[in-house]
Design an enzyme around this catalytic site. Structure first.
Site: not given
Length: 331
Positions: A111-112, A109, A106
């Site tokens: 974490f991405c 995001c 995403y």
């Protein structure tokens, strides 16, 4: 669908006017805020449910707050060319030259964005597949139903911290993670990013209806949305996340959102202890993790306020120079 159609009509009516007077703008803003608050019931029952939004925008088992944003000038001072050369990691080891790297993500995001910061820093070209947060059709092939998912030459990797550890080992096969200099400090701050910093972001990003809309301008532009989904997501989604952020604020015992954000920024600056980076003369994995999580909010009001009221700007500018341009390639 009547409420959704009505909301779309409101959007078109509001956005269709290219020039409005100051009084009209004020009226428009009040009207939009009212639409945001009234649309929360639709967010709970229509295709963009609160549960679906929570799953997309920050409420997985790993995090209750995924940040969003665009690009903000965090620059306070430019690093010299010598510093850039010294800090930037050389290209990947000849022992690790992947042919195909694909990140399922995403855009908003954090974490991405941690994974992308690592890939960019190590000059690893990668393709991006934006996952539709509603259908998740892009990752139906995987038993793992969260993002990020990184596929390296057919090998699936999941969980941002695990992905980064695996990639680091492939790039530096001669170095054990247990023998990394100051490994305890590095692990401590990487854990701090996942368990504290990300939880401070959402209450700040969605602090007010206007800030929530600012965030969703970016999400709907970069996310995998159809035109109809984009309209619904921007207004219904912003309203939903505004209310969700208040619950997160309470859950994480945050009294003042901005104070919590400023304290987190200063905590990180204090951890540097006068060093250019936590890793010393060049960034370590903790530096990249903090940078990756903060990068999505750099154009938002919360990010601008953070730089204005804390001392994190200099470090961020150095990290931005070290990471360099994105290595993302078209799929």
């Amino acid at each position: 669908m009547k409420s959704v159609s009505g909301l779309a009509a409101i959007v078109r009516a509001i956005e269709g006017r290219a020039v409005v007077s100051a009084a009209a703008k004020a009226t428009q803003h009040r009207f939009l805020q009212a639409a945001l608050y009234s649309s929360i019931s639709s967010a709970k029952s229509r295709c963009f449910s609160l549960d679906g939004l929570a799953d997309h925008f920050g409420h997985s088992t790993r995090s209750a707050a995924h940040g969003v944003g665009g690009t903000m000038p965090f620059s306070v001072a430019a690093s010299s060319l010598a510093e850039d050369v010294q800090a930037k990691e050389p290209p990947c080891s000849k022992k690790f030259l992947p042919n195909d790297v694909v990140l399922y993500q995403y855009e908003a995001c954090p974490f991405c964005n941690k994974v992308k910061a690592f890939l960019d820093y190590y000059d690893i070209p990668y393709k991006v597949v934006e996952v539709n947060p509603i259908s998740k059709k892009e990752i139906k092939w995987s038993d793992y139903k969260k993002v990020p998912i990184l596929v390296v030459d057919g090998e699936q990797m999941v969980d941002s911290s695990v992905i980064i550890d695996k990639l680091f080992q492939k790039i530096h096969p001669e170095i054990s993670l247990d023998s990394v200099p100051d490994k305890d400090e590095d692990r401590k701050w990487r854990g701090w990013v996942d368990n504290h910093l990300v939880h401070v972001l959402s209450p700040n990003i969605y602090r007010s209806p206007s800030e929530a809309l600012e965030s969703f301008d970016y999400i709907t532009t970069h996310g995998n949305f159809s035109l109809t989904e984009r309209i619904i997501a921007k207004y219904t989604g912003a309203a939903a996340m505004y209310f969700v952020s208040k619950k997160l604020k309470k859950k994480h015992n945050i009294t003042d959102e901005r104070v919590a954000l400023y304290e987190a920024a200063e905590t990180w600056v204090d951890a540097l202890k006068g060093r250019e980076f936590l890793g010393g003369c060049k960034p370590n994995l903790a530096d990249l993790a903090v940078f990756g999580v903060l990068r999505p909010i750099r154009h938002l009001k919360s990010g601008r306020d953070m730089v204005e009221h804390t001392h994190i700007g200099d470090w961020y500018t150095r990290l931005e120079s070290s990471v360099g341009e994105s290595c993302r390639i078209k799929a």
